[in-house]
Design a protein around this motif. Structure first.
Motif, short mmCIF file in Angstrom:
data_model
loop_
_atom_site.label_atom_id
_atom_site.label_comp_id
_atom_site.label_asym_id
_atom_site.label_seq_id
_atom_site.Cartn_x
_atom_site.Cartn_y
_atom_site.Cartn_z
N ALA A 38 8.03 0.66 11.25
CA ALA A 38 8.46 2.16 10.72
C ALA A 38 7.89 2.09 9.55
O ALA A 38 7.59 3.41 9.06
N PHE A 39 7.99 0.97 8.62
CA PHE A 39 7.71 1.26 7.24
C PHE A 39 6.13 1.15 7.14
O PHE A 39 5.44 1.83 6.29
N LEU A 40 5.35 0.33 8.02
CA LEU A 40 3.98 0.11 7.77
C LEU A 40 2.78 1.02 8.50
O LEU A 40 1.73 1.25 8.31
N LEU A 41 3.45 1.45 9.77
CA LEU A 41 2.65 2.24 10.54
C LEU A 41 3.18 3.79 10.88
O LEU A 41 2.20 4.68 10.47
N VAL A 42 4.44 3.81 11.22
CA VAL A 42 4.82 5.37 11.32
C VAL A 42 5.15 6.19 10.11
O VAL A 42 4.58 7.34 10.13
N PHE A 43 5.36 5.49 8.85
CA PHE A 43 5.46 6.22 7.71
C PHE A 43 4.19 6.61 7.24
O PHE A 43 4.18 7.97 6.88
N PRO A 44 3.11 5.97 6.91
CA PRO A 44 1.94 6.51 6.38
C PRO A 44 1.28 7.58 7.43
O PRO A 44 0.89 8.51 6.99
N PHE A 45 1.22 7.52 8.76
CA PHE A 45 0.92 8.28 9.50
C PHE A 45 1.62 9.86 9.69
O PHE A 45 1.03 10.88 9.53
N LEU A 281 -8.86 10.42 5.45
CA LEU A 281 -9.56 9.38 4.89
C LEU A 281 -8.29 8.58 4.16
O LEU A 281 -8.41 7.40 4.06
N SER A 282 -7.44 9.16 3.77
CA SER A 282 -6.19 8.55 2.80
C SER A 282 -5.54 7.80 3.80
O SER A 282 -5.12 6.57 3.57
N LEU A 283 -5.21 8.10 4.91
CA LEU A 283 -4.45 7.65 5.82
C LEU A 283 -4.99 6.19 6.26
O LEU A 283 -4.23 5.45 6.55
N ALA A 284 -6.27 6.21 6.62
CA ALA A 284 -7.16 5.40 7.14
C ALA A 284 -7.20 4.12 5.87
O ALA A 284 -6.87 3.08 6.23
N ILE A 285 -7.31 4.45 4.77
CA ILE A 285 -7.38 3.66 3.60
C ILE A 285 -6.22 2.97 3.52
O ILE A 285 -5.90 1.67 3.28
N SER A 286 -5.08 3.73 3.34
CA SER A 286 -3.60 3.48 3.25
C SER A 286 -3.26 2.35 4.37
O SER A 286 -2.59 1.23 4.12
N SER A 287 -3.55 2.57 5.49
CA SER A 287 -3.34 1.76 6.65
C SER A 287 -3.96 0.51 6.55
O SER A 287 -3.29 -0.54 6.78
N MET A 288 -4.93 0.46 6.17
CA MET A 288 -5.81 -1.01 5.82
C MET A 288 -5.02 -1.47 4.80
O MET A 288 -4.92 -2.84 4.83
N GLY A 289 -5.01 -0.91 3.70
CA GLY A 289 -4.09 -1.53 2.49
C GLY A 289 -2.76 -2.21 3.06
O GLY A 289 -2.60 -3.26 2.63
N GLN A 319 4.06 3.16 -2.84
CA GLN A 319 2.92 3.45 -3.83
C GLN A 319 1.67 3.55 -3.46
O GLN A 319 0.78 4.41 -3.80
N ILE A 320 1.29 2.43 -2.33
CA ILE A 320 -0.14 2.62 -1.79
C ILE A 320 -0.08 3.77 -1.05
O ILE A 320 -1.31 4.50 -1.22
N VAL A 321 0.83 4.23 -0.19
CA VAL A 321 0.58 5.64 0.65
C VAL A 321 0.72 6.81 -0.13
O VAL A 321 0.09 7.62 0.15
N MET A 322 1.60 6.87 -1.22
CA MET A 322 1.88 8.23 -1.65
C MET A 322 1.25 8.45 -3.10
O MET A 322 1.19 9.59 -3.49
N VAL A 323 0.73 7.26 -3.78
CA VAL A 323 0.46 7.44 -5.19
C VAL A 323 -1.12 7.04 -5.31
O VAL A 323 -1.81 7.81 -5.64
N LEU A 324 -1.27 5.74 -4.96
CA LEU A 324 -2.34 5.04 -5.33
C LEU A 324 -3.87 5.49 -4.37
O LEU A 324 -4.44 5.90 -4.97
N VAL A 325 -3.60 5.21 -3.29
CA VAL A 325 -4.85 5.86 -2.38
C VAL A 325 -4.93 7.40 -2.33
O VAL A 325 -6.10 7.68 -2.62
N PRO A 326 -4.09 8.11 -2.15
CA PRO A 326 -4.27 9.71 -2.22
C PRO A 326 -4.66 9.93 -3.51
O PRO A 326 -5.70 10.89 -3.97
#
Length: 339
Positions: A38-45, A281-289, A319-326
């Motif tokens: 839920a934190f690592l897959l569902v949340f960023p998607f 693109l942000s979703l793809a990079i965030s998921s990899m991160g 931070q990765i999903v909401m700030v850094l990558v986007p």
């Protein structure tokens, strides 16, 4: 409860024998239903489709998993993989069942955390999708389709937990009902745009209240490590008993994620505004991160160091999903447009 447990064991045996060829599928489903997902897959998607829904997913996941821990401490609950040996009811006729790498979780069994967190989090997803579809089409039939997906997801996750001997059927049902209720209640008030102090207070509050409950139960003579001892005793392979499945690991994850959510909204209030292509693109990079952050090996000794680094890991996730990558994608695409 003995009769309920016995019927649950025979149901698991029948399920394993009849669907043995789908073993890999059940393991994938139980992995996807892990609260960690839920934190690592569902949340960023979800976040890159709808910012509010993404914040709601993280909020609901953290609170529902924390409540699941509290319920487990209060309700106890056996797990099939250790109850078979502890009950001594199967000396003459031992069930034809096997364990798997995700079987040997160390917390009590009632209610199922996979079912409870999945039910809560996916309610946010399908209700948001249903509302979106109705707003676009005004079709009740089309907007009801996500709820059919919801039932299918819960059934699949619950069945996978029974298949791998992690839970009895009634534990899955209780977890699903509790998760549905929490999803409906918690999604009504999403802490979007709340100050950092709110999230800091929530994080500290969840940690301290859980520690106080733990200390209180120990003071009453209740040994909360009983399930860990049984998991180590009856697990087929010692390496399948992992520290990240211990009850305190879920507590640390929830506290870290909530603090991380507050920090992300503090660093960038309102989030980054991106068109659909940069979002994808942000979703793809965030998921990899997040995948690589999750795979970082943590030292299990001393346990205090493990829990500290585990906490940092889930503070970083928002931070990765909401700030850094986007933010990086916005910077690159903005420069490109200017050029």
């Amino acid at each position: 409860m003995e009769a309920v447990y016995v019927q649950g064991i025979w149901m698991a045996e029948s399920l394993q024998l009849r669907t043995k060829s789908q073993e890999r599928l059940w393991l994938i489903i139980t992995h996807m239903g892990d609260p960690k997902a839920a934190f690592l897959l569902v949340f960023p998607f979800t976040y890159f489709l709808s910012r509010r829904a993404g914040v709601a997913v993280l909020w609901v996941a953290a609170v529902s998993e924390w409540l699941n821990l509290v319920f487990k401490w209060l309700l106890f609950g056996e797990r099939p993989f250790w109850w078979i040996g502890e009950s001594r009811l199967f000396v003459n006729k031992r069930p034809n069942v096997q364990q798997f790498p995700p079987t040997c979780e160390t917390g009590p069994g009632t209610p199922s955390g996979h079912a409870m967190v999945t039910a809560a989090v996916w309610w946010v997803v399908v209700s948001s999708l249903g509302t979106f579809l109705y707003g676009r089409t005004r079709s009740l039939l089309l907007s009801a389709a996500p709820y059919l997906l919801y039932v299918a997801v819960l059934a699949a996750v619950g069945t996978s937990r029974i298949f791998i001997l992690a839970h009895f059927p009634h534990q899955v049902v209780v977890g699903s009902i509790a998760g549905l209720f929490l999803g409906i209640v918690l999604s009504r008030r999403v802490p979007e745009g709340r100050p950092l102090l709110f999230f800091f207070s929530c994080s500290v509050g969840l940690l301290l209240s859980a520690l106080m409950l733990h200390a209180g139960l120990l003071h009453l003579g209740i040994d909360l490590s009983w399930s860990i001892a049984l998991a180590k005793k009856w697990c087929s392979r010692p390496e399948w008993v992992r520290l990240d499945t211990a009850p305190f690991s879920s507590l640390i994850r929830d506290c870290g994620a909530l603090l991380g959510l507050g920090l992300a909204q503090y660093w960038k209030p309102g989030g980054w505004s991106l068109p659909w292509a940069p979002r994808a693109l942000s979703l793809a990079i965030s998921s990899m991160g997040l995948y690589h952050v999750n795979r970082l090996p943590l030292p299990v000794h001393p346990p205090g160091l493990f829990y500290f680094l585990f906490f940092i890991k889930f503070v970083l996730a928002p931070q990765i999903v909401m700030v850094l990558v986007p933010g990086l994608i916005h910077l690159l695409t903005h420069k490109k447009k200017k050029d």
